[in-house]
Design an enzyme around this catalytic site. Structure first.
Site, PDB file in Angstrom:
ATOM      1  N   GLN A  20       0.827  -1.208   0.000  1.00 16.96           N
ATOM      2  CA  GLN A  20       0.000   0.000   0.000  1.00 16.96           C
ATOM      3  C   GLN A  20       0.860   1.256   0.000  1.00 16.96           C
ATOM      4  O   GLN A  20       1.912   1.299   0.636  1.00 16.96           O
ATOM      5  CB  GLN A  20      -0.937  -0.005   1.213  1.00 16.96           C
ATOM      6  CG  GLN A  20      -2.064  -0.993   1.060  1.00 16.96           C
ATOM      7  CD  GLN A  20      -3.127  -0.860   2.139  1.00 16.96           C
ATOM      8  OE1 GLN A  20      -3.584  -1.865   2.663  1.00 16.96           O
ATOM      9  NE2 GLN A  20      -3.541   0.349   2.459  1.00 16.96           N
TER      10      GLN A  20
ATOM     11  N   SER B 225       4.442  -6.293   2.794  1.00 13.21           N
ATOM     12  CA  SER B 225       3.094  -6.324   3.377  1.00 13.21           C
ATOM     13  C   SER B 225       2.097  -6.926   2.379  1.00 13.21           C
ATOM     14  O   SER B 225       2.216  -8.103   2.036  1.00 13.21           O
ATOM     15  CB  SER B 225       2.681  -4.914   3.822  1.00 13.21           C
ATOM     16  OG  SER B 225       1.482  -4.946   4.560  1.00 13.21           O
ATOM     17  N   LEU B 226       1.141  -6.141   1.873  1.00 17.24           N
ATOM     18  CA  LEU B 226       0.197  -6.651   0.879  1.00 17.24           C
ATOM     19  C   LEU B 226       0.919  -7.295  -0.301  1.00 17.24           C
ATOM     20  O   LEU B 226       0.452  -8.284  -0.871  1.00 17.24           O
ATOM     21  CB  LEU B 226      -0.699  -5.495   0.404  1.00 17.24           C
ATOM     22  CG  LEU B 226      -1.764  -5.711  -0.662  1.00 17.24           C
ATOM     23  CD1 LEU B 226      -1.256  -5.601  -2.072  1.00 17.24           C
ATOM     24  CD2 LEU B 226      -2.540  -7.011  -0.458  1.00 17.24           C
TER      25      LEU B 226
ATOM     26  N   ARG C  75      -9.193  -8.981   3.533  1.00 20.54           N
ATOM     27  CA  ARG C  75      -8.083  -8.530   4.384  1.00 20.54           C
ATOM     28  C   ARG C  75      -8.175  -7.026   4.616  1.00 20.54           C
ATOM     29  O   ARG C  75      -8.086  -6.538   5.744  1.00 20.54           O
ATOM     30  CB  ARG C  75      -6.755  -8.896   3.719  1.00 20.54           C
ATOM     31  CG  ARG C  75      -5.486  -8.523   4.494  1.00 20.54           C
ATOM     32  CD  ARG C  75      -4.270  -8.928   3.655  1.00 20.54           C
ATOM     33  NE  ARG C  75      -2.999  -8.744   4.351  1.00 20.54           N
ATOM     34  CZ  ARG C  75      -2.256  -7.650   4.275  1.00 20.54           C
ATOM     35  NH1 ARG C  75      -2.677  -6.609   3.554  1.00 20.54           N
ATOM     36  NH2 ARG C  75      -1.093  -7.567   4.915  1.00 20.54           N
TER      37      ARG C  75
ATOM     38  N   HIS D 148      -0.239  -3.847  11.137  1.00 18.65           N
ATOM     39  CA  HIS D 148       0.877  -4.658  11.631  1.00 18.65           C
ATOM     40  C   HIS D 148       1.139  -4.492  13.126  1.00 18.65           C
ATOM     41  O   HIS D 148       2.264  -4.673  13.587  1.00 18.65           O
ATOM     42  CB  HIS D 148       2.146  -4.410  10.801  1.00 18.65           C
ATOM     43  CG  HIS D 148       1.983  -4.811   9.373  1.00 18.65           C
ATOM     44  ND1 HIS D 148       1.902  -6.126   8.976  1.00 18.65           N
ATOM     45  CD2 HIS D 148       1.838  -4.077   8.252  1.00 18.65           C
ATOM     46  CE1 HIS D 148       1.728  -6.183   7.664  1.00 18.65           C
ATOM     47  NE2 HIS D 148       1.673  -4.950   7.204  1.00 18.65           N
TER      48      HIS D 148
ATOM     49  N   GLN E 275       1.156 -12.404   9.668  1.00 15.96           N
ATOM     50  CA  GLN E 275       1.691 -11.201   9.028  1.00 15.96           C
ATOM     51  C   GLN E 275       0.848  -9.966   9.301  1.00 15.96           C
ATOM     52  O   GLN E 275       1.351  -8.848   9.388  1.00 15.96           O
ATOM     53  CB  GLN E 275       1.790 -11.447   7.512  1.00 15.96           C
ATOM     54  CG  GLN E 275       2.509 -10.368   6.731  1.00 15.96           C
ATOM     55  CD  GLN E 275       1.698  -9.899   5.534  1.00 15.96           C
ATOM     56  OE1 GLN E 275       0.504  -9.679   5.631  1.00 15.96           O
ATOM     57  NE2 GLN E 275       2.364  -9.739   4.400  1.00 15.96           N
TER      58      GLN E 275
END
Length: 312
Positions: free
Chosen positions: A11, A91-92, A116, A202, A251
């Protein structure tokens, strides 16, 4: 074995007109069409025209970036580009890596990342959480300031994105993050900048989102990767599909250890990476983490052709 890594952005890389050179490319069009059928709205139209505010809604950002990265990977494959020896995603972007490594079916992944994004957004009421970038301070000092702020505010505050040496993102309860920012400035940070995001990603505040997504992940078929993927949680590769599922659940509420991921890739004797998807965020981070490595990106026709020529 090739000396190449592919890395996939997360992102923050979305912008109106992203991948505009490929809107007439049949591979790109078909990839966006597949995603749109899952989502029930025209994702390519969102990429082309925005508006940016809609793009920035987490449940739309995540499918948009996944689809963009998978489209570029398929275009690379279609052009007989060099196969990477290893992959990682920020991340993503780790979901993009898993799709491209054959772990998860693309349509299933689109559905998962939409959920998500939705679950992450719903886990914390708007205005309760915050994220901030801390520039120019040692990790240990930032971690100490976060721990002290969390105790003082009786909340959560932690380092969550280890992006590059001297660039760390913190997140948690708004009051605790603000207190940690002040402490980091007092400790000598060059800058402490609040980030325009809608949730404290996170952190343990995302555990409810992880628990909700876990049900969907467990119902989804995962396979062993055809190309090793370095995972954000522990900066190691994993071949067991069930363990990969658990890592992707963990994660959501664990720090993105991007510095360690890049160092793991470099440790595999990789000197070159390709950033697969919109933007050049990871290219910039990679140069700061490992000066011996170089990174190409393939978000435009000219950059794609340059990369194909360089990697014949």
């Amino acid at each position: 074995m090739s000396q190449l890594a592919f890395v996939f952005p997360g992102q923050g890389s979305q912008k109106v007109g992203m991948l505009e050179d490929f809107y007439a490319n049949s591979v790109c069009v078909e990839t966006f069409k597949e995603a749109s059928e899952v989502l029930g709205y025209d994702l390519l139209d969102l990429a082309k025209n925005g508006p940016q505010e809609e793009m920035n809604l987490t449940e739309k950002t995540q499918p948009l970036l996944l689809t963009s990265s998978v489209a570029m990977w398929r275009i690379w494959q279609n052009a007989d580009g060099l196969q990477p020896a290893i992959m990682a995603g920020h991340s993503l972007g780790e979901w993009s890596a898993l799709v491209c490594a054959g772990v998860v079916d693309f349509a299933a992944a689109v559905s998962l990342v939409r959920a998500r994004g939705q679950y992450m957004q719903e886990a914390v009421p708007v205005g309760k959480g915050a994220m901030a970038a801390i520039i120019g301070l040692e990790d240990e000092v930032v971690e100490k300031n976060c721990a002290e702020a969390a105790r003082a505010c009786d909340g959560i505050c932690a380092a969550v994105n280890y992006n590059s040496p001297g660039q760390l993102v913190i997140a948690g309860d708004k009051a605790a993050v603000e207190k940690a920012m002040e402490a980091c400035k007092a400790s000598g940070a060059k800058r402490a900048l609040p980030l325009p995001v809608s949730a404290p990603f996170h952190t343990m505040l995302m555990k409810p989102a992880a628990d909700r997504l876990a049900e969907l992940i467990q119902q989804t078929a995962f396979a062993s990767p055809s190309i090793p993927v370095v995972h954000n949680v522990h900066a190691e590769t994993e071949s067991d599909p069930e363990k990969i599922k658990n890592l992707m659940i963990e994660q959501i509420y664990s720090p993105v250890r991007w510095v360690a991921c890049v160092n793991r890739i470099h440790g595999a004797d990789i000197k070159l990476a390709v950033e697969c998807g919109p933007g050049k965020v990871l290219s910039g981070l990679l140069k700061r983490i490992q000066k011996e490595m170089s990174c190409l990106n393939i978000e435009s026709e000219s950059s794609l052709q340059d990369a194909l020529q360089n990697l014949k």
